[in-house]
Design a protein around this motif. Structure first.
Motif, PDB file in Angstrom:
ATOM      1  N   SER A 110     -59.006  47.197 -56.043  1.00 46.96           N
ATOM      2  CA  SER A 110     -58.166  47.516 -54.884  1.00 46.96           C
ATOM      3  C   SER A 110     -57.440  46.244 -54.456  1.00 46.96           C
ATOM      4  O   SER A 110     -58.045  45.178 -54.360  1.00 46.96           O
ATOM      5  N   TRP A 134     -55.012  51.432 -56.545  1.00 49.63           N
ATOM      6  CA  TRP A 134     -55.322  51.260 -55.125  1.00 49.63           C
ATOM      7  C   TRP A 134     -54.610  50.036 -54.562  1.00 49.63           C
ATOM      8  O   TRP A 134     -54.826  48.915 -55.022  1.00 49.63           O
ATOM      9  N   ASP A 149     -61.861  47.386 -44.060  1.00 53.10           N
ATOM     10  CA  ASP A 149     -62.220  48.813 -44.050  1.00 53.10           C
ATOM     11  C   ASP A 149     -61.647  49.530 -45.269  1.00 53.10           C
ATOM     12  O   ASP A 149     -62.323  50.353 -45.901  1.00 53.10           O
ATOM     13  N   TYR A 150     -60.391  49.229 -45.593  1.00 50.71           N
ATOM     14  CA  TYR A 150     -59.732  49.882 -46.732  1.00 50.71           C
ATOM     15  C   TYR A 150     -60.480  49.587 -48.030  1.00 50.71           C
ATOM     16  O   TYR A 150     -60.820  50.499 -48.790  1.00 50.71           O
ATOM     17  N   HIS A 151     -60.742  48.313 -48.274  1.00 52.44           N
ATOM     18  CA  HIS A 151     -61.424  47.935 -49.515  1.00 52.44           C
ATOM     19  C   HIS A 151     -62.867  48.457 -49.549  1.00 52.44           C
ATOM     20  O   HIS A 151     -63.343  48.945 -50.583  1.00 52.44           O
ATOM     21  N   GLU A 152     -63.574  48.371 -48.414  1.00 52.51           N
ATOM     22  CA  GLU A 152     -64.985  48.794 -48.374  1.00 52.51           C
ATOM     23  C   GLU A 152     -65.137  50.289 -48.640  1.00 52.51           C
ATOM     24  O   GLU A 152     -66.040  50.707 -49.379  1.00 52.51           O
ATOM     25  N   GLN A 153     -64.259  51.103 -48.068  1.00 56.38           N
ATOM     26  CA  GLN A 153     -64.355  52.560 -48.265  1.00 56.38           C
ATOM     27  C   GLN A 153     -64.184  52.938 -49.728  1.00 56.38           C
ATOM     28  O   GLN A 153     -64.909  53.797 -50.258  1.00 56.38           O
ATOM     29  N   LEU A 154     -63.250  52.302 -50.408  1.00 59.76           N
ATOM     30  CA  LEU A 154     -63.039  52.581 -51.833  1.00 59.76           C
ATOM     31  C   LEU A 154     -64.246  52.130 -52.654  1.00 59.76           C
ATOM     32  O   LEU A 154     -64.674  52.832 -53.588  1.00 59.76           O
ATOM     33  N   TRP A 155     -64.783  50.984 -52.304  1.00 61.74           N
ATOM     34  CA  TRP A 155     -65.939  50.452 -53.050  1.00 61.74           C
ATOM     35  C   TRP A 155     -67.179  51.317 -52.833  1.00 61.74           C
ATOM     36  O   TRP A 155     -67.890  51.646 -53.784  1.00 61.74           O
ATOM     37  N   LYS A 156     -67.424  51.720 -51.601  1.00 62.37           N
ATOM     38  CA  LYS A 156     -68.591  52.558 -51.317  1.00 62.37           C
ATOM     39  C   LYS A 156     -68.474  53.933 -51.954  1.00 62.37           C
ATOM     40  O   LYS A 156     -69.486  54.553 -52.305  1.00 62.37           O
ATOM     41  N   ALA A 157     -67.225  54.416 -52.099  1.00 60.04           N
ATOM     42  CA  ALA A 157     -67.013  55.721 -52.730  1.00 60.04           C
ATOM     43  C   ALA A 157     -67.089  55.636 -54.248  1.00 60.04           C
ATOM     44  O   ALA A 157     -66.955  56.662 -54.940  1.00 60.04           O
ATOM     45  N   ARG A 177     -69.799  41.956 -45.496  1.00 53.36           N
ATOM     46  CA  ARG A 177     -70.204  43.351 -45.688  1.00 53.36           C
ATOM     47  C   ARG A 177     -70.805  43.607 -47.071  1.00 53.36           C
ATOM     48  O   ARG A 177     -71.234  44.720 -47.371  1.00 53.36           O
TER      49      ARG A 177
END
Length: 442
Positions: A110, A134, A149-157, A177
Motif C-alpha cells: 500500500s 493500493w 488508518d488506511y495502511h493498517e486496515q489493508l494490512w489487517k484485512a 501499531r
C-alpha cells in the motif's frame, strides 16, 4: 541590497529528522546559501516552529508535501516555498528491497502521497512487473493518523504485507501499531534539483527588486497656508517646505526627486525600496510621522517598469486611478498591467484590464474594461458572485445609483440576475442582490 550584488539566499529548511539530515548534507555544497534547519515531530507544531523566523529567511524548503501544504494553506508565510518530491532513487531502492529481500510483490504494497500517474510512470520506467493496487493519494495536507488508518486496515484485512509511506510521522505511528512499514525519504538528487530552482528564483526576485519604480505625487501646497489670503512669497515658502520634506523622503527611498509642475513631484527609485516602505503594497508609509507630510494632502501613483520611461508611464496611469478616488489615495500600476489599490484601504483590490475575455464583455455591454476588471476583482476578494449596489458603490467609491446602473446593464445583457431582495431598514426601499453570471468564466 546593493545594485548588481546578489546577497546570499537565506533559506529556512524544515523537515522530519531523517529528511533534514539528507537536506543538510546537500546544503554544505552551496556556500551561497545560509540555511536555518528546523526539525519537527508533529505536524500540528510546524506553524509554531516557523512563525518566529518569518523575518529571518527569504524562502522556505520543506522535506515533503504535507508540511509544505499546511504552511501554504495557512496563508501566514508570504515568501516563496518549495518541497522535495519523493519519487526517484529512494522509491526504487525501497521497492527493490521489498521485492528481492522480502519477496513482496508490488500489488501487496500500500502506497500513499503519489498521484496515480506518477506511480504508474515510475513503475513502468523501473521495469517493475505488475501494477499497484493500493494507493492513498491526497491533495494538500493530511494527518499521520489518517494515513496510518488506511495502511493498517489493508494490512489487517490481509490485502497487503507492507506499507510504503512518504510521511515520517505516519511511519512512526504505523511502527507503533505493529504494521510493517518502509519510508521513502528524499534523495540527494531531488534536493539538489529543488535547491537549484530556489537559487534561480532568488536571482529572479533580486533583479525584480531592482526594477525601476516611479512615484508620482500631487500635493496641494495651499493647504499649508492659514486663512484665505496669502502672498506669492508665502506660496513659494510653502512649496519650498514641501520640497524639503520630499527630499528627505526620496533620500529614505534611495531615490531622486524632480518637480513636474505646480504641486506635482516625481521620485525615481527601485521596486524593492517601494515594496519595503509600503509593506508589499499593502499600506501607505507614515509620511506624517517620519517626514511631516500629511497623508490627506497626498495623492500618489506608483509605476513599475523595465525602463524608466515605462515606469513613468505606469506611474502616470496609477496617479489617474488614484485621483478618480479622491485626494489621499495611493494606487500602483505594475509592469504586467495589473493595478493595486487604494493602499491601506479596506476596499483595496487588485485588478487588470488586458484580459481578452473582459474585452469581449466590454464590447457586449456599455461598460469599460476597467469597470469590469474592478468588478471581477471585488467579487474574487469577497469570495462570492453575489453583490448589491451599496456594496459595489463602496468598493468603487461611486454613488449607489451609478453602481445600480452597472448591475442593471449586466442584467440586461444576461450577465447578471436578481436572486433576492433585502430590506436592512424597515422603512427603506428593499435592495436587489445580484448574482454575476460571468465571473466564474474568467
Amino acid at each position: 541590497m546593493k545594485e548588481g550584488i546578489l546577497l546570499k539566499l537565506r533559506l529556512g529548511v524544515i523537515g522530519a529528522d531523517d529528511s533534514l539530515a539528507i537536506i543538510e548534507s546537500v546544503m554544505r555544497e552551496f556556500p551561497e546559501i545560509e540555511y536555518l534547519p528546523i526539525v519537527y515531530w508533529k505536524e500540528e507544531e510546524i506553524l509554531d516552529l516557523i512563525l518566529p523566523h518569518v523575518d529571518e529567511v527569504d524562502m522556505w524548503l520543506f522535506s515533503g508535501q504535507v508540511p509544505y501544504a499546511m504552511v501554504s494553506e495557512s496563508g501566514k508565510v508570504q515568501v516563496p516555498m518549495a518541497y522535495v518530491p519523493h519519487l526517484g532513487a529512494s522509491l526504487y531502492r525501497t521497492l527493490l528491497h521489498l521485492s528481492h529481500q522480502m519477496g513482496v510483490r508490488v500489488e501487496e504494497v500500500s502506497f500513499d502521497t503519489f498521484s496515480p500517474e506518477e506511480l504508474e510512470h515510475f513503475l513502468d520506467e523501473a521495469g517493475i512487473a505488475g501494477g499497484y493496487k493500493w494507493l492513498k493519494h491526497y491533495e494538500g495536507a493530511i494527518s499521520a493518523d489518517e494515513l496510518a488508518d488506511y495502511h493498517e486496515q489493508l494490512w489487517k484485512a490481509g490485502k497487503t504485507k507492507v506499507a510504503v509511506t512518504c510521511l515520517r510521522t505516519a511511519e512512526v505511528e504505523l511502527m507503533r501499531r505493529g504494521v510493517p512499514v518502509h519510508r521513502v525519504v528524499p534523495t540527494r538528487a531531488g534536493v539538489i534539483s529543488v535547491i537549484h530552482m530556489l537559487l534561480r528564483t532568488h536571482e529572479m526576485l533580486h533583479f525584480k527588486d531592482t526594477q525601476i519604480a516611479v512615484q508620482m505625487m500631487e500635493i496641494d501646497p495651499f493647504r499649508e497656508l492659514a486663512g484665505g489670503n496669502f502672498s506669492t512669497d508665502e506660496w513659494q515658502n510653502a512649496e519650498i517646505k514641501t520640497m524639503e520634506k520630499l527630499l528627505r523622503y526620496a533620500k529614505h527611498l534611495q531615490g531622486s526627486l524632480k518637480t513636474a509642475g505646480p504641486g506635482r513631484y516625481v521620485i525615481f527609485t527601485t521596486r524593492g525600496n517601494l515594496q519595503e516602505v509600503t509593506r508589499d503594497y499593502a499600506t501607505m508609509p507614515d509620511l506624517e510621522e517620519l517626514f511631516g507630510i500629511r497623508a490627506d494632502q497626498v495623492t500618489c501613483g506608483i509605476g513599475i517598469g523595465k525602463t524608466a520611461y515605462e515606469a513613468e508611464i505606469h506611474g502616470g496611469a496609477a496617479l489617474l486611478h488614484a485621483k478618480e478616488r479622491g485626494t489621499g489615495n495611493w494606487m500602483v500600476f505594475f509592469d504586467d498591467k495589473s493595478v493595486v489599490g487604494p493602499l491601506g484601504r479596506a476596499e483595496q483590490i487588485t485588478y487588470r484590464y488586458d484580459s481578452e475575455k473582459l474585452q469581449e464583455l466590454s464590447q457586449l455591454t456599455s461598460l469599460s474594461v476597467m469597470t469590469l476588471a474592478k468588478l471581477y476583482s471585488i467579487l474574487k476578494k469577497r469570495g462570492s458572485q453575489e453583490i448589491h449596489a451599496t456594496e459595489l458603490a463602496s468598493y468603487l467609491q461611486i454613488l449607489p445609483r451609478s453602481a445600480r446602473r452597472i448591475l442593471i446593464e449586466l442584467e440586461s445583457k444576461g450577465l447578471a440576475q436578481v436572486i433576492r431582495e433585502e430590506n436592512p431598514h424597515p422603512r427603506g426601499r428593499p435592495r436587489k442582490v445580484y448574482r454575476i453570471e460571468w465571473q466564474s468564466q474568467l
